[in-house]
Design a protein around this motif. Structure first.
Motif, mmCIF file in Angstrom:
data_model
loop_
_atom_site.group_PDB
_atom_site.id
_atom_site.type_symbol
_atom_site.label_atom_id
_atom_site.label_comp_id
_atom_site.label_asym_id
_atom_site.label_seq_id
_atom_site.Cartn_x
_atom_site.Cartn_y
_atom_site.Cartn_z
ATOM 1 N N TYR A 40 0.831 -1.078 0.037
ATOM 2 C CA TYR A 40 -0.027 -0.084 -0.042
ATOM 3 C C TYR A 40 0.769 1.258 -0.109
ATOM 4 O O TYR A 40 0.304 2.411 0.568
ATOM 5 C CB TYR A 40 -0.979 -0.027 1.281
ATOM 6 C CG TYR A 40 -1.752 -1.164 1.280
ATOM 7 C CD1 TYR A 40 -2.377 -1.389 -0.015
ATOM 8 C CD2 TYR A 40 -2.012 -2.034 2.285
ATOM 9 C CE1 TYR A 40 -3.210 -2.780 0.000
ATOM 10 C CE2 TYR A 40 -2.891 -3.059 2.207
ATOM 11 C CZ TYR A 40 -3.689 -3.520 1.124
ATOM 12 O OH TYR A 40 -4.458 -4.667 0.969
ATOM 13 N N PHE A 43 0.055 3.640 -3.811
ATOM 14 C CA PHE A 43 -1.294 4.139 -4.778
ATOM 15 C C PHE A 43 -1.534 5.499 -4.211
ATOM 16 O O PHE A 43 -2.377 6.271 -5.139
ATOM 17 C CB PHE A 43 -2.297 3.159 -4.346
ATOM 18 C CG PHE A 43 -2.889 3.201 -3.144
ATOM 19 C CD1 PHE A 43 -2.639 2.568 -1.986
ATOM 20 C CD2 PHE A 43 -4.039 3.970 -2.923
ATOM 21 C CE1 PHE A 43 -3.054 2.947 -0.689
ATOM 22 C CE2 PHE A 43 -4.691 4.252 -1.656
ATOM 23 C CZ PHE A 43 -4.357 3.517 -0.456
ATOM 24 N N ASP A 446 -13.027 17.640 -3.030
ATOM 25 C CA ASP A 446 -11.842 16.907 -3.694
ATOM 26 C C ASP A 446 -12.172 15.312 -3.890
ATOM 27 O O ASP A 446 -11.427 14.795 -4.512
ATOM 28 C CB ASP A 446 -10.708 17.329 -2.606
ATOM 29 C CG ASP A 446 -9.312 16.827 -3.018
ATOM 30 O OD1 ASP A 446 -9.239 17.222 -4.398
ATOM 31 O OD2 ASP A 446 -8.644 16.112 -2.729
ATOM 32 N N GLU A 447 -13.077 14.820 -2.902
ATOM 33 C CA GLU A 447 -13.244 13.398 -2.722
ATOM 34 C C GLU A 447 -14.798 13.148 -2.553
ATOM 35 O O GLU A 447 -15.223 12.418 -1.565
ATOM 36 C CB GLU A 447 -12.318 12.671 -1.635
ATOM 37 C CG GLU A 447 -11.126 12.834 -1.505
ATOM 38 C CD GLU A 447 -10.417 12.399 -0.458
ATOM 39 O OE1 GLU A 447 -10.108 10.944 -0.263
ATOM 40 O OE2 GLU A 447 -9.729 13.109 0.271
ATOM 41 N N PRO A 448 -15.616 13.630 -3.489
ATOM 42 C CA PRO A 448 -16.939 13.296 -3.189
ATOM 43 C C PRO A 448 -17.321 11.877 -3.065
ATOM 44 O O PRO A 448 -18.259 11.415 -2.223
ATOM 45 C CB PRO A 448 -17.610 13.967 -4.302
ATOM 46 C CG PRO A 448 -16.634 14.249 -5.370
ATOM 47 C CD PRO A 448 -15.389 14.225 -4.810
ATOM 48 N N GLU A 449 -16.478 10.851 -3.772
ATOM 49 C CA GLU A 449 -17.017 9.528 -3.747
ATOM 50 C C GLU A 449 -16.716 8.968 -2.395
ATOM 51 O O GLU A 449 -17.357 8.062 -2.230
ATOM 52 C CB GLU A 449 -15.972 8.785 -4.660
ATOM 53 C CG GLU A 449 -15.620 9.254 -6.010
ATOM 54 C CD GLU A 449 -14.883 10.373 -6.295
ATOM 55 O OE1 GLU A 449 -14.237 10.725 -5.361
ATOM 56 O OE2 GLU A 449 -14.474 10.598 -7.462
ATOM 57 N N LYS A 450 -16.064 9.376 -1.561
ATOM 58 C CA LYS A 450 -15.747 9.078 -0.099
ATOM 59 C C LYS A 450 -16.797 9.515 0.747
ATOM 60 O O LYS A 450 -17.571 8.922 1.663
ATOM 61 C CB LYS A 450 -14.316 9.489 0.449
ATOM 62 C CG LYS A 450 -13.896 8.960 1.632
ATOM 63 C CD LYS A 450 -12.571 9.101 2.174
ATOM 64 C CE LYS A 450 -12.435 8.529 3.440
ATOM 65 N NZ LYS A 450 -11.051 8.450 3.916
ATOM 66 N N THR C 3 -11.193 10.430 -5.168
ATOM 67 C CA THR C 3 -10.568 9.861 -3.937
ATOM 68 C C THR C 3 -9.450 8.884 -4.799
ATOM 69 O O THR C 3 -9.854 8.036 -5.825
ATOM 70 C CB THR C 3 -11.465 8.926 -3.567
ATOM 71 O OG1 THR C 3 -12.535 9.807 -2.714
ATOM 72 C CG2 THR C 3 -10.978 7.976 -2.287
ATOM 73 N N ILE C 4 -8.526 8.918 -4.078
ATOM 74 C CA ILE C 4 -7.510 7.865 -4.683
ATOM 75 C C ILE C 4 -7.639 6.605 -3.690
ATOM 76 O O ILE C 4 -7.513 6.772 -2.490
ATOM 77 C CB ILE C 4 -6.159 8.417 -4.462
ATOM 78 C CG1 ILE C 4 -5.706 9.742 -5.170
ATOM 79 C CG2 ILE C 4 -4.882 7.535 -4.671
ATOM 80 C CD1 ILE C 4 -4.605 10.624 -5.361
ATOM 81 N N ALA C 5 -8.027 5.590 -4.207
ATOM 82 C CA ALA C 5 -8.259 4.365 -3.412
ATOM 83 C C ALA C 5 -7.385 3.277 -3.958
ATOM 84 O O ALA C 5 -7.121 3.109 -5.086
ATOM 85 C CB ALA C 5 -9.914 4.117 -3.616
ATOM 86 N N ILE C 6 -7.608 2.017 -3.148
ATOM 87 C CA ILE C 6 -6.967 0.857 -3.333
ATOM 88 C C ILE C 6 -7.952 0.407 -4.630
ATOM 89 O O ILE C 6 -7.270 -0.431 -5.636
ATOM 90 C CB ILE C 6 -6.921 -0.047 -2.163
ATOM 91 C CG1 ILE C 6 -6.235 0.512 -1.166
ATOM 92 C CG2 ILE C 6 -6.060 -1.389 -2.672
ATOM 93 C CD1 ILE C 6 -6.199 -0.240 0.155
ATOM 94 N N TYR C 10 -13.270 3.320 -7.056
ATOM 95 C CA TYR C 10 -14.228 3.252 -5.713
ATOM 96 C C TYR C 10 -15.340 4.328 -5.668
ATOM 97 O O TYR C 10 -15.081 5.702 -5.976
ATOM 98 C CB TYR C 10 -13.357 3.486 -4.664
ATOM 99 C CG TYR C 10 -13.897 3.767 -3.206
ATOM 100 C CD1 TYR C 10 -14.433 2.579 -2.595
ATOM 101 C CD2 TYR C 10 -14.214 5.149 -2.815
ATOM 102 C CE1 TYR C 10 -15.218 2.892 -1.265
ATOM 103 C CE2 TYR C 10 -14.969 5.397 -1.746
ATOM 104 C CZ TYR C 10 -15.380 4.215 -0.991
ATOM 105 O OH TYR C 10 -16.145 4.644 0.174
#
Lengths: 531, 94, 120
Positions: A40, A43, A446-450, C3-6, C10
């Motif tokens: 990890y 990424f 910046d990160e709406p998906e989260k 989002t930067i995700a594994i 995602y």
């Protein structure tokens, strides 16, 4: 074989000893490529060229760690024993102070546990031996903090409400979603984001505000047990902070491409951490009957001066002050008052008993907050005091709108207008999302998906997800808010509600013979002495 | 990297029997430092650099002292740490 | 940015989609420059509710406790939806007035400045 003629081995220097006891514990793996062992590290986009460049600031080896931590524990437990044997819970200033301990056990102790889990992940995932050992020690520290806090406060739990169900509450109670979501956000980031978030932004920039003025305040209010676990925890914190500074410098020195990523995480996690620690502003200004310093002053010392020095140091790497820090500075004269107003009006839904500041406390606020208190908050509190006197206290029985990111009710005012709620919103996938500030909005955008995935307690209640098993929402007389409180582990009238009417206040006066609120006097008649 | 900035560094210590001589030694070795006293703790602030010297502590406590022992009573620090057997230094590098 | 995700691509669950609210939608309501109510209020409402009913039946239960509330001249009230001025049609439903799920409806009451003029 005889060693008689050999001179004794030269004593190793601290640095040599440290190198042998840490760096030499690592190796290049051969059965599996290193990239497969540490999967990890890439990424997130951070580039590490040489883990050996890591400088360990504290040259603490594992044997020394056990020795010193053992000493800390012996000291702490000696004091806890003395505290319990001497009924120390009755020696604090008054029962208002104990409400702060409830906030502590409900809101802080389990984020220490989440932090323990986070640092276990770090000690597994980081490829450098130095940072892995530092993370392993920190994981143990965080577990120790959770345990010693629970252990210390268990004595209070024998006598006062609001503490017995703290782990249950942590996962369900509306205002505890604030610290819970904060740490879960961090721990679900990649390893580099997590360590910048917690070790640097939280530990280095912000925890001084919790452990220095607040714990010193605990001492001032006669709570020798809490101040001892607080300072014992903070003695680990100095090491954690140093790890935070070191990791940031290491990342910045490894590759110029890391600079914007680190800056982005500093921006994000400064704001996230600052919003979580807003809770401490109310604890400091309102919940310490004897006060050490107001929040605004603590913020000046520990964020403006201390943070200023830190960022002056980091400027050589191209790092600047965290975005929106100037908003935090503008808020320093308001934030504790805005928060306390929320807790007061939602007191029936709180797991502790809020109250209104006394005349004496309002005078102190006028002196310490000359630009804001008399203009904005004194009229509010005087009005509420009047209503209490008239027997019709002010209450807000409707649920507040929450910020999608920090999950606080939208209680913060416009940076340049303290008389107006700050609203920010954006649209994503044809749905509206709301924020308390530009800081929180930036994080979402910046990160709406989260963050679409946030578990917002108010929305969850309205979706019908906050009901105990067997409760029928279609039954006659179903009260969704009362049922939601039960689900959240709050017993109405016992855990929350006004302080002067509480069992805590009445018991305190019966057990100690002293007023539950040293500024307001007794609420109970002096007990008729048993003949 | 010997140059240091004059931005403040600090060490905050619990006040107890162990730290009496430690605080005294720090103030002796850092004439520019100021002592702030709060309930149960002190904060020693200095411009740019602050040093804890093993010898000075040992002279005052009358026994040998491992500088790592200060971790037992430290509440917080500000500045970058450099630690040897003889000196524990906090400074901001330029 | 995203989002930067594994996990590639995602995407978290849309937790608060309107379908999850059992036929209701969420409406956030705030009274500008009246900080006595320390945060805007969030309520579930049927989208078919007429705007007039919201004003007459719902707002009093939210804000009626404030001494300014009885003094409001409803014809002079300035309404904002998502921060922009708008003129609601009281006979039409919330949905027809463009108040979608999770809308923010704010109202301003010129001349009313809260407890002792403190905007509380």
């Amino acid at each position: 074989m005889s060693n008689e003629n050999q001179t004794p081995a030269k004593k190793l220097t601290l640095k040599e000893n440290y190198a042998l006891m840490t760096r030499d514990l690592g190796w290049e793996t051969s059965y599996q490529p290193m990239d497969e062992v540490f999967r990890y590290l890439k990424f997130e986009g951070i580039k590490i060229h040489d883990w050996e460049k890591w400088e360990d600031p504290f040259r603490l080896t594992m044997d020394a760690y056990w020795k010193y931590q053992g000493e800390k524990e012996r000291k702490l437990y000696a004091i806890m024993d003395a505290f319990q044997q001497n009924n120390g819970q009755f020696n604090v200033t008054d029962v208002r102070y104990i409400q702060a301990l409830k906030v502590f056990i409900q809101g802080f102790s389990l984020i220490e546990y989440t932090s323990h889990r986070g640092f276990n992940i770090m000690s597994r995932e980081l490829a450098g031996v130095g940072p892995r050992i530092a993370a392993e020690m920190q994981a143990l520290d965080e577990l120790r903090h959770t345990q010693t806090q629970i252990h210390t406060l268990s004595q209070y739990n024998r006598y006062f409400a609001g503490m017995e169900e703290f782990p249950y509450m942590f996962d369900r109670t509306w205002y505890l979603s604030i610290p819970k979501s904060f740490f879960e956000d961090a721990v679900t980031g990649g390893p580099f984001e997590f360590i910048v978030a917690i070790s640097f932004a939280l530990e280095y920039l912000l925890t001084n505000l919790v452990f220095m003025p607040w714990m010193s305040g605990a001492a001032y209010n006669g709570d020798m047990a809490t101040v001892t676990f607080g300072f014992s925890a903070q003695s680990d914190e100095a090491r954690h902070m140093t790890l935070g500074l070191e990791i940031v410098k290491f990342l910045l020195e490894q590759d110029p491409a890391n600079v914007p990523l680190v800056q982005k995480w500093i921006d994000k996690w400064f704001w996230r951490g600052y919003r979580v620690l807003a809770l401490v502003s109310a604890m400091m200004d309102y919940m310490l009957p004897k006060r050490v310093m107001p929040w605004c002053e603590a913020f000046e010392i520990y964020f403006e001066q201390n943070g200023g020095a830190l960022f002056a140091d980091l400027a050589r790497y191209g790092i600047r002050m965290p975005k929106h820090y100037e908003v935090a500075i503008k808020e320093k004269g308001r934030i504790s008052h805005e928060l306390w107003s929320i807790f007061y009006q939602y007191r029936d839904a709180a797991g502790f008993h809020p109250w209104l500041p006394s005349e004496e406390e309002m005078d102190w606020f006028s002196e310490k907050y000359p630009d804001t208190f008399d203009k904005l908050y004194r009229p509010r509190y005087e009005y509420w005091r009047q209503l209490e006197k008239e027997g019709r206290p002010f209450i807000n029985s409707n649920l507040p709108q929450l910020c999608q990111i920090c999950q606080w009710p939208m209680l913060f005012s416009e940076p340049d207008d303290p008389t107006q709620t700050c609203y920010r919103e954006t649209e994503y996938k044809e749905e509206k999302f709301h924020f308390c500030s530009d800081g929180c909005k930036d994080i979402f955008c910046d990160e709406p998906e989260k963050y679409v995935n946030a578990w917002l307690p108010v929305h969850q209640i309205y979706q019908g997800n906050c009901l105990l098993e067997g409760v029928d929402p279609t039954a006659p007389g179903f009260n969704p808010l009362a049922e939601a409180l039960k689900y959240m582990g709050i017993k109405p009238g016992i855990d929350g509600g006004s302080l002067s009417a509480s069992a805590d206040a009445h018991n305190w006066e019966a057990w100690t013979g002293r007023p539950h609120n040293s500024h307001e006097g007794m609420v109970t008649e002096p007990a008729a002495k048993a003949a | 990297m010997n140059a240091t900035s004059s931005q403040p560094v600090f060490i905050a210590l619990q006040t107890n029997n162990d730290t009496l001589s430690l605080i005294e030694a720090i103030l002796f070795d850092n004439p520019q430092a100021t002592l702030e006293e709060y309930p149960a703790m002190v904060r020693i602030v200095a411009p740019g650099r602050l040093v804890v010297r093993r010898e000075s502590v040992e002279e005052r406590i009358g026994r040998s002292f491992d500088l790592r022992e200060i971790q037992l009573n430290t509440i917080s620090i500000a500045g970058e740490v450099d630690e040897t057997e003889d000196e524990f230094t906090l400074c901001w590098k330029l | 940015m995203s989002t930067i995700a594994i996990t590639p691509d995602y995407h978290g669950e849309m937790k608060d989609s309107v379908e999850n609210f059992n036929g209701n939608q969420v409406l956030n309501i705030g009274w500008d420059q009246h900080m006595l109510f320390a945060a805007p209020i969030c309520i579930p409402v049927p989208p078919q509710m007429p705007f007039g009913a919201l004003v007459k039946e719902v707002l009093p239960s939210l804000y009626g406790a404030h001494p300014d509330f009885a003094k409001i001249q409803w014809d002079d009230v300035e309404w904002l939806s998502s921060g922009a001025a708008f003129k609601p049609d009281h006979a039409k439903s919330l949905a027809e007035n463009g108040l979608v799920h999770k809308a923010v409806l704010r109202f301003r009451t010129p001349g009313l400045t809260g407890i002792k003029g403190s905007y509380n």
